[in-house]
Design an enzyme around this catalytic site. Structure first.
Site, PDB file in Angstrom:
ATOM      1  N   CYS A 113      -0.781  -6.324  16.980  1.00 41.81           N
ATOM      2  CA  CYS A 113      -0.463  -6.352  15.555  1.00 41.81           C
ATOM      3  C   CYS A 113      -0.283  -7.809  15.148  1.00 41.81           C
ATOM      4  O   CYS A 113       0.617  -8.494  15.655  1.00 41.81           O
ATOM      5  CB  CYS A 113       0.813  -5.549  15.293  1.00 41.81           C
ATOM      6  SG  CYS A 113       1.378  -5.581  13.581  1.00 41.81           S
ATOM      7  N   CYS A 120       6.046 -12.888   2.962  1.00 41.59           N
ATOM      8  CA  CYS A 120       5.255 -11.999   2.121  1.00 41.59           C
ATOM      9  C   CYS A 120       5.844 -11.994   0.710  1.00 41.59           C
ATOM     10  O   CYS A 120       7.067 -11.960   0.561  1.00 41.59           O
ATOM     11  CB  CYS A 120       5.247 -10.582   2.692  1.00 41.59           C
ATOM     12  SG  CYS A 120       4.193  -9.430   1.768  1.00 41.59           S
ATOM     13  N   CYS A 124       8.459  -5.341  -0.623  1.00 39.93           N
ATOM     14  CA  CYS A 124       8.614  -3.927  -0.272  1.00 39.93           C
ATOM     15  C   CYS A 124      10.014  -3.728   0.297  1.00 39.93           C
ATOM     16  O   CYS A 124      10.442  -4.466   1.189  1.00 39.93           O
ATOM     17  CB  CYS A 124       7.542  -3.504   0.732  1.00 39.93           C
ATOM     18  SG  CYS A 124       5.855  -3.595   0.074  1.00 39.93           S
ATOM     19  N   CYS A 127      10.777  -3.305   4.220  1.00 41.17           N
ATOM     20  CA  CYS A 127      10.152  -4.242   5.148  1.00 41.17           C
ATOM     21  C   CYS A 127      10.969  -5.508   5.318  1.00 41.17           C
ATOM     22  O   CYS A 127      11.336  -6.168   4.329  1.00 41.17           O
ATOM     23  CB  CYS A 127       8.748  -4.587   4.646  1.00 41.17           C
ATOM     24  SG  CYS A 127       7.836  -5.714   5.725  1.00 41.17           S
ATOM     25  N   GLY A 167       2.964 -10.280   6.123  1.00 39.63           N
ATOM     26  CA  GLY A 167       2.094 -10.645   5.031  1.00 39.63           C
ATOM     27  C   GLY A 167       1.190  -9.526   4.550  1.00 39.63           C
ATOM     28  O   GLY A 167       1.052  -8.480   5.187  1.00 39.63           O
ATOM     29  N   GLU A 168       0.584  -9.744   3.382  1.00 40.32           N
ATOM     30  CA  GLU A 168      -0.367  -8.816   2.770  1.00 40.32           C
ATOM     31  C   GLU A 168      -1.778  -9.368   2.961  1.00 40.32           C
ATOM     32  O   GLU A 168      -2.158 -10.370   2.340  1.00 40.32           O
ATOM     33  CB  GLU A 168      -0.046  -8.659   1.279  1.00 40.32           C
ATOM     34  CG  GLU A 168      -1.116  -8.009   0.434  1.00 40.32           C
ATOM     35  CD  GLU A 168      -1.568  -6.640   0.937  1.00 40.32           C
ATOM     36  OE1 GLU A 168      -2.791  -6.474   1.142  1.00 40.32           O
ATOM     37  OE2 GLU A 168      -0.723  -5.758   1.141  1.00 40.32           O
ATOM     38  N   SER A 199      -4.496  -3.295   6.981  1.00 40.43           N
ATOM     39  CA  SER A 199      -3.563  -2.497   6.189  1.00 40.43           C
ATOM     40  C   SER A 199      -3.179  -3.250   4.918  1.00 40.43           C
ATOM     41  O   SER A 199      -2.903  -4.453   4.950  1.00 40.43           O
ATOM     42  CB  SER A 199      -2.307  -2.198   7.011  1.00 40.43           C
ATOM     43  OG  SER A 199      -1.355  -1.491   6.233  1.00 40.43           O
ATOM     44  N   SER A 222      -0.643   1.410   3.008  1.00 44.08           N
ATOM     45  CA  SER A 222       0.796   1.640   3.101  1.00 44.08           C
ATOM     46  C   SER A 222       1.197   2.384   1.827  1.00 44.08           C
ATOM     47  O   SER A 222       1.391   1.779   0.777  1.00 44.08           O
ATOM     48  CB  SER A 222       1.517   0.282   3.207  1.00 44.08           C
ATOM     49  OG  SER A 222       2.885   0.450   3.441  1.00 44.08           O
ATOM     50  N   LEU A 223       1.301   3.698   1.905  1.00 39.91           N
ATOM     51  CA  LEU A 223       1.448   4.551   0.712  1.00 39.91           C
ATOM     52  C   LEU A 223       2.906   4.887   0.379  1.00 39.91           C
ATOM     53  O   LEU A 223       3.445   4.441  -0.614  1.00 39.91           O
ATOM     54  CB  LEU A 223       0.633   5.829   0.912  1.00 39.91           C
ATOM     55  CG  LEU A 223       0.669   6.861  -0.219  1.00 39.91           C
ATOM     56  CD1 LEU A 223       0.155   6.267  -1.515  1.00 39.91           C
ATOM     57  CD2 LEU A 223      -0.147   8.102   0.159  1.00 39.91           C
ATOM     58  N   HIS A 224       3.501   5.767   1.175  1.00 34.38           N
ATOM     59  CA  HIS A 224       4.935   6.085   1.147  1.00 34.38           C
ATOM     60  C   HIS A 224       5.419   6.924  -0.029  1.00 34.38           C
ATOM     61  O   HIS A 224       6.521   7.461   0.033  1.00 34.38           O
ATOM     62  CB  HIS A 224       5.791   4.830   1.288  1.00 34.38           C
ATOM     63  CG  HIS A 224       5.319   3.923   2.378  1.00 34.38           C
ATOM     64  ND1 HIS A 224       5.145   4.372   3.679  1.00 34.38           N
ATOM     65  CD2 HIS A 224       4.928   2.634   2.377  1.00 34.38           C
ATOM     66  CE1 HIS A 224       4.679   3.384   4.426  1.00 34.38           C
ATOM     67  NE2 HIS A 224       4.536   2.322   3.657  1.00 34.38           N
ATOM     68  N   CYS A 348       7.431  -1.177  13.388  1.00 29.93           N
ATOM     69  CA  CYS A 348       6.802  -1.254  12.071  1.00 29.93           C
ATOM     70  C   CYS A 348       7.823  -1.613  10.995  1.00 29.93           C
ATOM     71  O   CYS A 348       8.860  -0.962  10.858  1.00 29.93           O
ATOM     72  CB  CYS A 348       6.162   0.095  11.750  1.00 29.93           C
ATOM     73  SG  CYS A 348       5.228   0.119  10.229  1.00 29.93           S
TER      74      CYS A 348
END
Length: 362
Positions: A113, A120, A124, A127, A167-168, A199, A222-224, A348
């Site tokens: 990973c 970031c 979120c 996170c 990060g995104e 992701s 990454s929905l949630h 995660c």
């Protein structure tokens, strides 16, 4: 003149470099293979290059991986977290993740990973990386360098790569895709695109761009939550990209590329685990070819979270299993992820370099 680090450069980049030294273009392919296929760390080891050219390379370029500062091994499983120091003194983390014991390729699989940014900007609420704020994007060399450095430090080869670290990725799109090109080049590391997953927290425009460019790597979202009001609370990016717009982009991606999408979903107790949530998730999943990854919530208490971040509570394992069973009853492929590396803050959502957070405060 500052030397150029050749790690992360494509063959085309290297062609510019070698022709600038007065050498023919084909030397670029030779250097690329030495760097990525054979992973040499010295120009002296590039034995099919003339000595004079190797000397020129040594005078103008370097072969530098991010420096591994610490390497933490979980006492609960084989997860290993790497802390890297970059050339400018900044730090990032990567995690080597063991396979499930029941995986058909458990003896061979080793997933890494990796990170794409220092910190970031997305905030979120579940996170840890969000607590660092945003410092900067990583270069292609710093992204590829994580793979090379971990491979050099590990006995077991890296077989799979997930862009799910700090990060995104979509906010560093060009550098990420350039790194992917280097990682998948058949004359180098030769990773199969099917073994690389990117992701995103939900950049609809970039998801469509991936589809239009026919990128071969896998896509995960990454929905949630599928309720805008809940997702906005968890993921402020939803204010810019609504759930409906995001689903439209995913459906566009799935149909145009003929690829499956992974929907990542942390099950929070009393927040996104209701019958309504299951119905919405079922309806969304039936719009496209997708799988659902149910992820347990991992505490970020070590970051001293505030507001909703401090209130989030993960669903119990039994309730996650029930949630999964209802989705499977609707003919949706569902995987229930196990926690890995929790004791070293490597699971995660747990990556956060504490010294970077401290530097930002100063």
């Amino acid at each position: 003149m500052k030397k150029i680090n050749l790690i992360g450069l494509t063959v085309e980049d290297l062609q510019t470099y070698v022709t600038g030294l007065g050498e023919p273009k084909y030397r670029a392919g030779q250097i690329f293979s030495w760097l990525n296929k054979f992973r040499v760390r010295s120009f002296d080891d590039m034995t099919n290059l003339p000595q004079e050219f190797r000397d020129k390379c040594a005078e103008t370029a370097t072969i530098d991986y991010p420096k591994i500062v610490t390497q933490q091994q979980s006492k609960l499983d084989a997860t290993c977290k790497f802390l890297f120091r970059l050339e400018d003194g900044a730090h990032i983390e990567s995690v080597s993740i063991p396979p499930r014991e029941d995986a058909v390729d458990a003896e061979k699989r080793q997933t890494l990973c990796i990170s794409t940014q220092i910190g970031c900007p997305l905030d979120c609420q579940f996170c840890a990386t969000a607590t660092m704020g945003f410092v900067r994007n990583l270069t292609p060399g710093e992204i590829v360098g994580q793979v090379l450095a971990v491979q050099a430090a590990s006995e077991k080869p890296v077989t799979n790569i997930v862009f799910m670290g700090m990060g995104e990725p979509m906010l560093n799109y060009d550098n990420v895709m350039k790194a992917v090109d280097v990682l998948t080049a058949h004359t180098g590391l030769a990773f199969s695109p099917r073994r690389i997953t990117i992701s995103t927290a939900g950049y609809s425009t970039m998801i469509r761009r991936m589809a239009d460019e026919d990128r071969k790597v896998k896509l995960a979202l990454s929905l949630h939550s599928l309720r805008d009001e809940v997702r906005r609370e968890l993921m402020p990016i939803t204010k810019k990209f609504s759930v409906n717009g995001l689903l439209d982009a995913l459906e566009y991606y799935s149909k145009k590329t003929k690829k499956s999408v992974m929907l990542e979903y942390i099950v929070f107790e009393g927040l996104n685990d209701t019958a309504v949530d299951i119905a919405l998730l079922t309806k969304a999943a039936h719009r496209m070819d997708c799988r659902i990854n149910l992820i347990p919530f991992h505490s970020i208490a070590f970051t001293n979270p505030q507001g909703i971040s401090a209130e989030l509570k993960g669903a119990k394992k039994a309730d996650i299993d029930k949630f999964a069973a209802k989705l499977r009853a609707a003919a949706i492929p569902v995987f229930v992820r196990n926690s890995a590396g929790v004791d070293i803050d490597a699971a995660c959502g747990q990556l956060a370099v504490k010294n970077e957070k401290q530097k930002k405060k100063k």
